[in-house]
Design a protein around this motif. Structure first.
Motif, short mmCIF file in Angstrom:
data_model
loop_
_atom_site.label_atom_id
_atom_site.label_comp_id
_atom_site.label_asym_id
_atom_site.label_seq_id
_atom_site.Cartn_x
_atom_site.Cartn_y
_atom_site.Cartn_z
N THR A 1 -0.83 12.64 -3.24
CA THR A 1 -0.02 13.08 -2.09
C THR A 1 1.35 12.44 -2.11
O THR A 1 1.58 11.42 -2.75
N GLY A 2 2.24 13.04 -1.37
CA GLY A 2 3.62 12.59 -1.23
C GLY A 2 4.38 13.72 -0.56
O GLY A 2 3.79 14.44 0.24
N LYS A 3 5.64 13.89 -0.90
CA LYS A 3 6.42 14.99 -0.31
C LYS A 3 5.71 16.32 -0.57
O LYS A 3 5.61 17.17 0.30
N VAL B 1 0.82 -1.21 0.00
CA VAL B 1 0.00 0.00 0.00
C VAL B 1 0.86 1.27 0.00
O VAL B 1 0.36 2.37 0.10
N THR C 1 -2.13 7.72 7.87
CA THR C 1 -2.14 9.18 7.68
C THR C 1 -2.70 9.55 6.30
O THR C 1 -3.26 10.63 6.14
N PRO D 1 7.94 14.47 6.79
CA PRO D 1 8.25 13.06 6.48
C PRO D 1 7.81 12.06 7.54
O PRO D 1 7.54 10.90 7.22
P1 ATP Z 1 1.84 5.97 0.87
O1 ATP Z 1 1.23 4.63 1.05
O2 ATP Z 1 2.59 6.16 -0.40
O3 ATP Z 1 2.59 6.45 2.10
P2 ATP Z 1 -0.48 7.35 1.78
O4 ATP Z 1 -1.82 6.91 1.36
O5 ATP Z 1 -0.02 7.01 3.15
O6 ATP Z 1 0.58 6.93 0.70
P3 ATP Z 1 0.81 9.86 1.71
O7 ATP Z 1 1.22 10.18 0.33
O8 ATP Z 1 1.85 9.32 2.63
O9 ATP Z 1 -0.46 8.91 1.66
O10 ATP Z 1 0.14 11.17 2.30
C1 ATP Z 1 -0.30 11.28 3.64
C2 ATP Z 1 0.17 12.62 4.19
O11 ATP Z 1 1.59 12.57 4.36
C3 ATP Z 1 -0.09 13.80 3.26
O12 ATP Z 1 -0.47 14.90 4.05
C4 ATP Z 1 1.26 14.05 2.60
O13 ATP Z 1 1.43 15.41 2.24
C5 ATP Z 1 2.19 13.68 3.71
N1 ATP Z 1 3.52 13.24 3.27
C6 ATP Z 1 3.84 12.05 2.69
N2 ATP Z 1 5.16 11.98 2.43
C7 ATP Z 1 5.70 13.15 2.86
C8 ATP Z 1 7.03 13.70 2.87
N3 ATP Z 1 8.06 13.01 2.40
N4 ATP Z 1 7.20 14.94 3.37
C9 ATP Z 1 6.15 15.65 3.85
N5 ATP Z 1 4.89 15.18 3.89
C10 ATP Z 1 4.65 13.96 3.40
#
Ligand code: ATP
Ligand code: TZP
Ligand code: MG
Ligand code: MG
Length: 269
Positions: free
Chosen positions: A168-170, A141, A196, A188
């Protein structure tokens, strides 16, 4: 009125309206999602039985569908709930957790996008790519190391799916295919706490419940959530993921329009 002022006002609307958010979500994140929505000022309900989901979706401010631990009964309930929400003008927010990891997840995500009118789909880049039949790397996931431009991927997906897309991501991208915003809030350590992403999808539901302009609702959710995470990570959450998870809930409850004005980092691209 600046965009950050609009975003601060939208956050305040969530607190004033206390919208009911109906979640059909996964077993990993259920409790965290309910607590996160409560902290923010929304009212969560989890309801899964096919006998009741149409009625619950009808009275909700938003319906959130999340396929993180899907099974046939749950998928059937999601389709019933989604159709009811569509009939009654309730926005539907969809998290295609793990799309691309298995054919069943990919197919189910595509079925939901076909059968239900979704207001916002939110995922990592790999999940969104797989929903539109593109091939980014995915590991379980979590997003893999796929290359490519999240902005152009989100814009293509929005056009193909005819809906607002959040990747979403960084950095986070939100687009309806015409207008696109990039949000540089977050931390991060969010990647070290499960759920989250899923909680963010439900928070998108809370904002969509109070603001009809889907782009403004989505941008407001992304900025508010990212700023709350920054405040948590700068405070007690710095100790580690355990403390961060709790402190993040505290900051979701505390974050104000003033914090949004001060720390919000959003640009139209
Ligand atoms: P993944 O499974 O790829 O982790 P996810 O469904 O958990 O995806 P994320 O992309 O991790 O979703 O997003 C969840 C929150 O974390 C969002 O608010 C996103 O902006 C934040 N986020 C994710 N990675 C980073 C990062 N490297 N730096 C800052 N914020 C991040
Ligand atoms: N496995 C199935 S659903 C899930 C896990 C670990 C939670 C995923 O949550 P998120 O928000 O995508 O990190
Ligand atoms: Mg994550
Ligand atoms: Mg996720």
């Amino acid at each position: 009125m600046t965009l950050l002022q609009d975003i601060g006002n939208t956050l305040e609307k969530v607190r004033e309206a206390n919208p009911l958010v109906h979640n059909i979500t996964n077993v990993v994140v259920t409790n965290f999602t309910a607590n996160g929505l409560l902290a923010l000022g929304a009212s969560p309900v989890m309801a899964y039985a096919k006998e009741e989901v149409a009625d619950m979706a009808r009275i909700a401010g938003a319906l959130v569908l999340n396929i993180g631990t899907l099974n046939e009964a749950e998928v059937e309930a999601m389709l019933i709930a989604g159709r009811s929400a569509n009939q009654h003008g309730v926005p539907v927010i969809f998290d295609p957790v793990g799309a691309g990891a298995t054919p069943y997840r990919t197919k189910t995500a595509q079925t939901i996008m076909r059968e239900v009118r979704v207001s916002v789909i939110r995922g990592n880049a790999a999940e969104i790519a797989h929903v539109i039949g593109d091939n980014w790397a995915i590991k379980g996931v979590d997003a893999g190391e796929g290359s490519g431009d999240a902005v152009s991927l989100a814009q293509s997906a929005a056009k193909l799916l005819g809906t607002t897309v959040v990747i979403t991501g960084k950095e986070d991208v939100i687009t309806d295919g015409r207008t696109t915003y990039l949000i540089r809030n977050g931390h991060p350590i969010l990647t070290k706490v499960t759920g989250t992403g899923c909680l963010l999808t439900s928070v998108l539901g809370a904002f969509a419940a109070v603001e009809k302009d889907v782009l403004l609702a989505g941008a407001s959710a992304l900025v508010s959530y990212g700023v709350a995470a920054e405040l948590a990570a700068a405070g007690r959450g710095a100790e580690g993921p355990g403390r961060f998870q709790i402190e993040f809930l505290n900051q979701l409850a505390r974050i104000s329009a003033d914090d949004v004005h001060r720390y919000g980092a959003i640009d139209r691209v």
